[in-house]
Structures are given as C-alpha cells and as structure tokens.
Design a protein around this motif. Structure first.
Motif, PDB file in Angstrom:
ATOM      1  N   ASP A   1       0.835  -1.201   0.000  1.00 45.61           N
ATOM      2  CA  ASP A   1       0.000   0.000   0.000  1.00 45.61           C
ATOM      3  C   ASP A   1       0.873   1.256   0.000  1.00 45.61           C
ATOM      4  N   ASP A   2       2.179   1.066  -0.126  1.00 49.41           N
ATOM      5  CA  ASP A   2       3.071   2.224  -0.241  1.00 49.41           C
ATOM      6  C   ASP A   2       4.108   1.916  -1.317  1.00 49.41           C
ATOM      7  N   LEU A   3       3.680   2.104  -2.553  1.00 47.33           N
ATOM      8  CA  LEU A   3       4.547   1.765  -3.679  1.00 47.33           C
ATOM      9  C   LEU A   3       5.811   2.615  -3.664  1.00 47.33           C
ATOM     10  N   ASP A   4       5.640   3.870  -3.297  1.00 45.28           N
ATOM     11  CA  ASP A   4       6.765   4.792  -3.189  1.00 45.28           C
ATOM     12  C   ASP A   4       7.876   4.198  -2.306  1.00 45.28           C
ATOM     13  N   ALA A   5       7.493   3.751  -1.122  1.00 46.93           N
ATOM     14  CA  ALA A   5       8.467   3.179  -0.185  1.00 46.93           C
ATOM     15  C   ALA A   5       9.028   1.860  -0.705  1.00 46.93           C
ATOM     16  N   ALA A   6       8.182   1.067  -1.349  1.00 49.34           N
ATOM     17  CA  ALA A   6       8.647  -0.223  -1.872  1.00 49.34           C
ATOM     18  C   ALA A   6       9.716  -0.004  -2.948  1.00 49.34           C
ATOM     19  N   ILE A   7       9.518   1.013  -3.780  1.00 49.19           N
ATOM     20  CA  ILE A   7      10.515   1.312  -4.804  1.00 49.19           C
ATOM     21  C   ILE A   7      11.813   1.792  -4.139  1.00 49.19           C
ATOM     22  N   ARG A   8      11.659   2.636  -3.122  1.00 42.98           N
ATOM     23  CA  ARG A   8      12.839   3.169  -2.433  1.00 42.98           C
ATOM     24  C   ARG A   8      13.662   2.028  -1.845  1.00 42.98           C
ATOM     25  N   GLU A   9      12.957   1.053  -1.289  1.00 43.91           N
ATOM     26  CA  GLU A   9      13.657  -0.077  -0.674  1.00 43.91           C
ATOM     27  C   GLU A   9      14.358  -0.931  -1.739  1.00 43.91           C
ATOM     28  N   ALA A  10      13.696  -1.096  -2.872  1.00 40.43           N
ATOM     29  CA  ALA A  10      14.273  -1.940  -3.924  1.00 40.43           C
ATOM     30  C   ALA A  10      15.377  -1.220  -4.701  1.00 40.43           C
ATOM     31  N   CYS A  11      15.406   0.093  -4.609  1.00 39.71           N
ATOM     32  CA  CYS A  11      16.372   0.896  -5.367  1.00 39.71           C
ATOM     33  C   CYS A  11      17.095   1.855  -4.424  1.00 39.71           C
ATOM     34  N   PRO A  12      17.952   1.305  -3.564  1.00 41.25           N
ATOM     35  CA  PRO A  12      18.569   2.179  -2.543  1.00 41.25           C
ATOM     36  C   PRO A  12      19.439   3.278  -3.138  1.00 41.25           C
ATOM     37  N   GLU A  13      19.904   3.105  -4.342  1.00 41.88           N
ATOM     38  CA  GLU A  13      20.710   4.169  -4.957  1.00 41.88           C
ATOM     39  C   GLU A  13      19.891   5.029  -5.915  1.00 41.88           C
ATOM     40  N   GLY A  14      18.596   4.959  -5.816  1.00 48.72           N
ATOM     41  CA  GLY A  14      17.735   5.753  -6.695  1.00 48.72           C
ATOM     42  C   GLY A  14      17.650   5.138  -8.078  1.00 48.72           C
ATOM     43  N   VAL A  15      16.875   5.760  -8.919  1.00 47.49           N
ATOM     44  CA  VAL A  15      16.575   5.212 -10.241  1.00 47.49           C
ATOM     45  C   VAL A  15      17.083   6.170 -11.319  1.00 47.49           C
ATOM     46  N   ASP A  16      17.832   5.633 -12.245  1.00 47.57           N
ATOM     47  CA  ASP A  16      18.357   6.457 -13.339  1.00 47.57           C
ATOM     48  C   ASP A  16      17.419   6.466 -14.543  1.00 47.57           C
ATOM     49  N   ILE A  17      16.853   5.300 -14.841  1.00 52.22           N
ATOM     50  CA  ILE A  17      15.918   5.201 -15.960  1.00 52.22           C
ATOM     51  C   ILE A  17      14.660   4.479 -15.488  1.00 52.22           C
ATOM     52  N   TYR A  18      13.533   5.119 -15.690  1.00 50.27           N
ATOM     53  CA  TYR A  18      12.278   4.418 -15.490  1.00 50.27           C
ATOM     54  C   TYR A  18      11.645   4.210 -16.855  1.00 50.27           C
ATOM     55  N   TYR A  19      11.484   2.958 -17.208  1.00 47.23           N
ATOM     56  CA  TYR A  19      10.851   2.620 -18.478  1.00 47.23           C
ATOM     57  C   TYR A  19       9.372   2.406 -18.186  1.00 47.23           C
ATOM     58  N   ASP A  20       8.561   3.374 -18.593  1.00 45.34           N
ATOM     59  CA  ASP A  20       7.166   3.403 -18.167  1.00 45.34           C
ATOM     60  C   ASP A  20       6.235   2.807 -19.212  1.00 45.34           C
ATOM     61  N   ASN A  21       5.622   1.698 -18.863  1.00 39.33           N
ATOM     62  CA  ASN A  21       4.614   1.097 -19.725  1.00 39.33           C
ATOM     63  C   ASN A  21       3.200   1.322 -19.211  1.00 39.33           C
ATOM     64  N   VAL A  22       3.074   1.935 -18.033  1.00 39.90           N
ATOM     65  CA  VAL A  22       1.763   1.917 -17.387  1.00 39.90           C
ATOM     66  C   VAL A  22       1.216   3.290 -17.008  1.00 39.90           C
ATOM     67  N   GLY A  23       2.057   4.275 -16.743  1.00 40.78           N
ATOM     68  CA  GLY A  23       1.562   5.577 -16.288  1.00 40.78           C
ATOM     69  C   GLY A  23       0.896   5.476 -14.932  1.00 40.78           C
ATOM     70  N   GLY A  24      -0.019   6.391 -14.651  1.00 42.22           N
ATOM     71  CA  GLY A  24      -0.854   6.339 -13.455  1.00 42.22           C
ATOM     72  C   GLY A  24      -0.074   6.338 -12.151  1.00 42.22           C
ATOM     73  N   PRO A  25      -0.604   5.640 -11.155  1.00 44.76           N
ATOM     74  CA  PRO A  25       0.012   5.685  -9.822  1.00 44.76           C
ATOM     75  C   PRO A  25       1.450   5.166  -9.795  1.00 44.76           C
ATOM     76  N   THR A  26       1.785   4.262 -10.717  1.00 45.40           N
ATOM     77  CA  THR A  26       3.157   3.761 -10.732  1.00 45.40           C
ATOM     78  C   THR A  26       4.115   4.867 -11.163  1.00 45.40           C
ATOM     79  N   LEU A  27       3.769   5.553 -12.238  1.00 44.24           N
ATOM     80  CA  LEU A  27       4.569   6.693 -12.671  1.00 44.24           C
ATOM     81  C   LEU A  27       4.665   7.730 -11.562  1.00 44.24           C
ATOM     82  N   ASP A  28       3.557   7.948 -10.891  1.00 42.15           N
ATOM     83  CA  ASP A  28       3.526   8.950  -9.829  1.00 42.15           C
ATOM     84  C   ASP A  28       4.493   8.587  -8.696  1.00 42.15           C
TER      85      ASP A  28
END
Lengths: 350, 350
Positions: free
Chosen positions: A212-239
C-alpha cells in the motif's frame, strides 16, 4: 473437369460494440465472407500472425486523442500483423513474400503501398513466424530503442521496468541486464513476480498489488535511486516513480496502459513537481518515429535469442476464433509475455 | 577622540512560523542585532538586492521534496541576492567587490567559498544593481537557457508561456519573439493580459481566469498547435497544454508554482497520456546545472536591454521591512514582472 475460379473464404473480426472500460468478448464478432480481389496497386496477403497490443484499445473508443482513427462499429479490427503474399498487383512484391504492416484481423487482407508500416520481411530459418510480430517486431524493438536512444542507458545504472513481465518489459529488462544495469521490475501478483525473478533476470521485483506504499517499496528496492524508469503503465506507478528518480533521471514513456481502459477518466498524477526539482526528462516515443534504429534493434534481439541472454516468452493462441479472448485477456492485465495470435489455416477452394 | 570599534547593526528576516498554504506576513519576523565578524575564509557582504522567487516557498515547508534544506523556525530567510564585500578573509575577494549568491535576507551576511552560486559580478555602468538579481541574474538567464538549450527553439515555432507576465515569462516571451517565434501567453486577469499584449510583445494572451475551458482557449489561440510550452506553473495549465502540443513538442519544466503553496496537496494531472501519443518531451531544469550557458544568456539580455527588444519589468520594493510583504504578494499571484527587494541603508557606526 470443371474449371473453378479461385474463391478464398475469409473470416474477419469486427467491432460489434464499443467497450466501456475493460473490453469483453461480446464487443467483437466474427464474420465470414469471400476474400477481396486485389485491385491495381494492391495485394492479397494471407495473415499468419497478429500482434495483440494495448494500443489497439485506444482505437476502439470514439475520440480523437489517439494516434490512429477510431475503428467504426462493424469495422474490421486492425493490428500489426505479418503474413504471406497470395496475389500481388503491387510493384516489388511477389506471391510468397513475407510482409508486415497494419492489417485486419482476418484470414486474407488487402495491402497496398500506403499500408501503415508495410515492410518486407526476411525470415530467418531458425525463427518462428510469430516472432516477427513480437520479439523480432515492434514489441521487441521498442524497448531496445527506448532504452538506448530515449533513455541513453549506461552500464551500472539502475533501470526500473513496469509491466515487468509484459511484451515490452521482459525484453527490455533482459537487455538492460545484458548491458550491465541493475534492473528492478514492477508487476502485479506473486506469480508474475516469481516469473520475473526466475525467468527474466530481474535483480528485484516489486508486487504493486501487495503493497500500500509503492513509493516506499521502490525506495527499498532501489537504494541508490533510479536512473531510468521505463514506463509502460503511467498512473500511480509513474507517480510513485517521480519520487524515486535520481537527478537527471530519464523516464521513457512507452505506454500508459493504466488509462487505456478508461480514457475518459484517466488516473491522476500528483508528483510531477519532481520533474523540476530532480531535473527529470520524460520522453514519449512511438517506435515508428525511429526508423533508422530498427535494424540494429532487430539484430540485438536475434543475437539475444541465439546466444541465450534473451529468454523470450510468448503468450500465443492459435486460431482467429480466439482473437477476441486473447485481446480481452491482454487488456485485463492477466497475461505474461507477448500476446500473439497464430492464425489457423482458412478454408480454401483452390 | 575615542577610537570606536566598527559595530554594524544588522536586521534580518527570520521564519516565525511555517505557512499553511499562501504565506502571510506574520509567518516572518524582523530581528535586529550586530552583524557577525567574518572568520577565516569568510567575508562580510552588505546585501544590496534580494531576488524574491517562488522556489523560496518550498524551503518554508518541513519536507524533503525540495532542492534545498528547509529553513528552520527562527532561521534566517535565504534568497539569491547580490551585495558588496565589506570585509574579506576570502582569497580573491576584496572590499568593494560585487558578489551574488545564496544569502540571508539581512543587511550584512557572511559568505564563504561554499556559498551556493557564489559569483563575482562585473557591474555594467548603465545597469541598476537590482538587475543583477533579475534580468541579468537567474530569472533572466533561465528563460534564455530554457528556450534555447532545453526547448531547442527554432524560428517560426509557436511558443506558449505560462505566468506570462512573471519574472521569467515576460523575458522568455520577448526573447522568443525576437527569435522569430509566435508567442502566446497565459496569465490571470484582464490587467495582466493587457500588460502582456501592450508591453511584452505577446501575439495573443489567454486569461485563464475568464475561461472555463482552457483547453479550447489554447486551441483557439494556437491554431497550428504548440511546439514549445514553457511551463512555470504546472497543474491544470500544464494539463490543458498536453492536449494542444504538436508531435515532438517540448515542454520546458521551469517551475510548477500551482503546487508550491500546497505541497502536500498538489493539483492533479490527467492528460499525461498525451506524452506518449504526441511523442512529447518534458524536461525539468534548474539553471545552475547549465553553467556553461550562463555567460551567453547574460549577453543576450544585456543586448536586449540596450538595443530595445527587451522591455524588462521590475516589481521593486525598497527596504528590508517590506521583504515579507513582497514575498507574500509574489506568492499570491498578484505581481507583474520580477519581484526584487532593494535594500535600504542599514545604520552604521563606522
């Protein structure tokens, strides 16, 4: 013996009604008739494989916000397809040639010089025909061009892929991994996540349905941040991704399926302010605008298949009767890999 | 005669409380004391002009989503400012030198080699000091770099500028016009629209407050579509622009003031899907990342002022006591041109 004229039976899928939200099988209808005769400058192509793509969903709505004209009620469904020339009145094409382009969902279709994306195909002996509307077609070339040309991907970067096990995602992910990136996927449900980890080489996968906290889940999975986000979905994931991008991060906007089934009520974005603070670049792209990169992308994927770094997953159904079901399943988000319809052999009178 | 030590009185503006939404004057407090003594490697600078910028609003919130640390309660407000060196223990700087950088809202401020954006200024004889935190500073250089480097502006293109009469907007618009573009502004209220048309060279201006269909208003004002949208505001304006961009259009993301006053509740975007269908490029940028382009941008604006193609509008107040009011007015959206505070002469005992 009586001399019979060549009569080809043709089955085609037409739009019976416009879908409201998720398309259903009864939005489609199969009609049978005789195949058309190619006129001057036309050819008749026997369709062999049809690419099922979320973009088709947009053509089913009656609005002007998509990149193709809407399909009328009763009109034949269209898709990127490949097939073999049966009769040709078009200079440079002969019976037996394999071609790809925007064709009807039908056994026999008329193709001319104006057919969108018409290309003659050189089929490799070790590659199935259906691959030419998948890994060796647009959905395979798209992530290669997207990551290289739009994303300017460099070894060592962190790449996040949404629709991680989808047609584009699972190819892009393996390419990014092959090029020395750390690759994190976002997918829905434990089964897709397992497939992503076990079969598609992801370093980590986030199940967006179980957090229920995608933002935090991404942060945990990407501790050094994200350089490229390849977006196929938009919406809340992009957000959620906006809050996890590194400065000068690139967001490759390939598709925003989150809104396709409800074009009049798309999901909102709230964090676009991060585009400024993190100096992000978002770039939308359609493969067809990058023609000069297509050959190299095709070679990349042939190399991947032959040398083994690319594990291609097809979600294949056989037979035109299955076309509506395959498309509806794709749009419901339940599929893994590239959805492709292999056509069955139509009745022939010749 | 008694030998007196040099005691400099210093007034400073501190943060009294965190604003909720629009900042109010009582969120600020002026404190008086003695100016600090510069230590080793430091210099004391008499602040002469302070740039009021919407970005400062972000530093007043206690969150981690901005590009500077939040200002603590009781802490001195900061801004891009320019001033004159009074005492220097910093190699390469001498009393009398003019410098610009991130400084306190105060009469005398301590600057060292780590001061953000510290630059020595070469003041032209025909240019007021305040211009060096405006048209000859960041807010003047920003639109030049934004349009040229980020937007890759070409003659004949249609450029839309939001916050059309603002600090950045009115300079960018006149530059785009000077470079042969058609320039359309978006501003709030008839008075701003009149100023934009009469004084700032816009070809057309849209009053977003007088339309309930901004999307259609933009379409009418830009019959050939929009090639570059220079976005200073984000929110519903950006959302309406998505539907009016030409294929391969560029959106220069310079600021999203629509969300600054309510960072926890930013306005949503619904039309981002157009990024894909129209193959748009959005790029956020902070001027400080484009250091190699600053000198050329400065020369461009000096040329504009001297040769007359650039009509620069200052929203100037004089005296530190007016600093909170000036900032609050800026954030209320009522101002025209570049908001700058010219400091009054502090009491001096020397």
């Amino acid at each position: 013996m009586t001399r019979e004229s060549t009569v080809l039976q043709n089955r085609k899928v037409v739009l019976a009604s416009r879908p409201d939200g998720n398309p259903k099988e009864d939005n489609f209808r199969i009609e049978t008739g005789e195949a058309a005769e190619p006129g001057p400058g036309e050819m008749l192509v026997r369709v062999r494989a049809i690419s099922m793509e979320p973009a088709i969903r947009g053509w089913l709505d009656d609005n002007d916000k998509n990149y193709f004209e809407p399909i009328p009620i009763g009109g034949t469904l269209m898709a990127l397809s490949m097939g073999q020339v049966v009769k040709s009145n078009l200079e440079g094409y002969d019976p037996g040639d394999f071609v790809r382009g925007l064709m009807g969902w039908e056994d026999y279709t008329i193709v001319n010089a104006d057919t969108v994306l018409l290309t003659k195909l050189d089929i490799a002996a070790d590659m199935p025909l259906t691959y030419y509307v998948g890994v060796l077609g647009g959905s395979g070339q798209t992530p290669i061009v997207g990551l290289d040309v739009i994303g300017r991907m460099k070894p060592g970067e962190t790449v996040v892929m949404s629709a991680a096990v989808g047609a584009v995602g699972h190819i892009g992910a393996q390419y990014a991994k092959h090029k020395g990136c750390r690759v994190v996927g976002i997918a829905g449900g434990p089964e897709k996540c397992r497939i992503a980890l076990d079969e598609m080489g992801y370093d980590a996968v986030i199940d967006y349905k179980s957090t229920d906290d995608l933002d935090a889940a991404i942060r945990e999975a990407c501790p050094e941040g994200v350089d490229i986000y390849y977006d196929n979905v938009g919406g809340p994931t992009l957000d959620a991704m906006f809050n996890n991008m590194n400065t000068f991060g690139r967001i490759v906007c390939c598709g925003m399926i989150a809104g396709y089934n409800r074009a009049d009520d798309p999901p909102p974005l709230y964090n676009a302010w991060q585009i400024v603070t993190r100096e992000l670049e978002l770039k939308g792209f359609l493969l067809y605008s990058y023609g000069e990169h297509l050959d190299a992308a095709l070679e990349t994927n042939i190399d991947g298949l032959r040398s083994g770094w690319l594990n291609y997953r097809e979600n294949k159904m056989v037979g035109i009767a299955n076309a509506p079901r395959l498309f509806c399943e794709l749009m419901s988000g339940r599929t893994v890999g590239k959805s492709v319809l292999e056509m069955d052999l139509p009745e022939r009178a010749d």
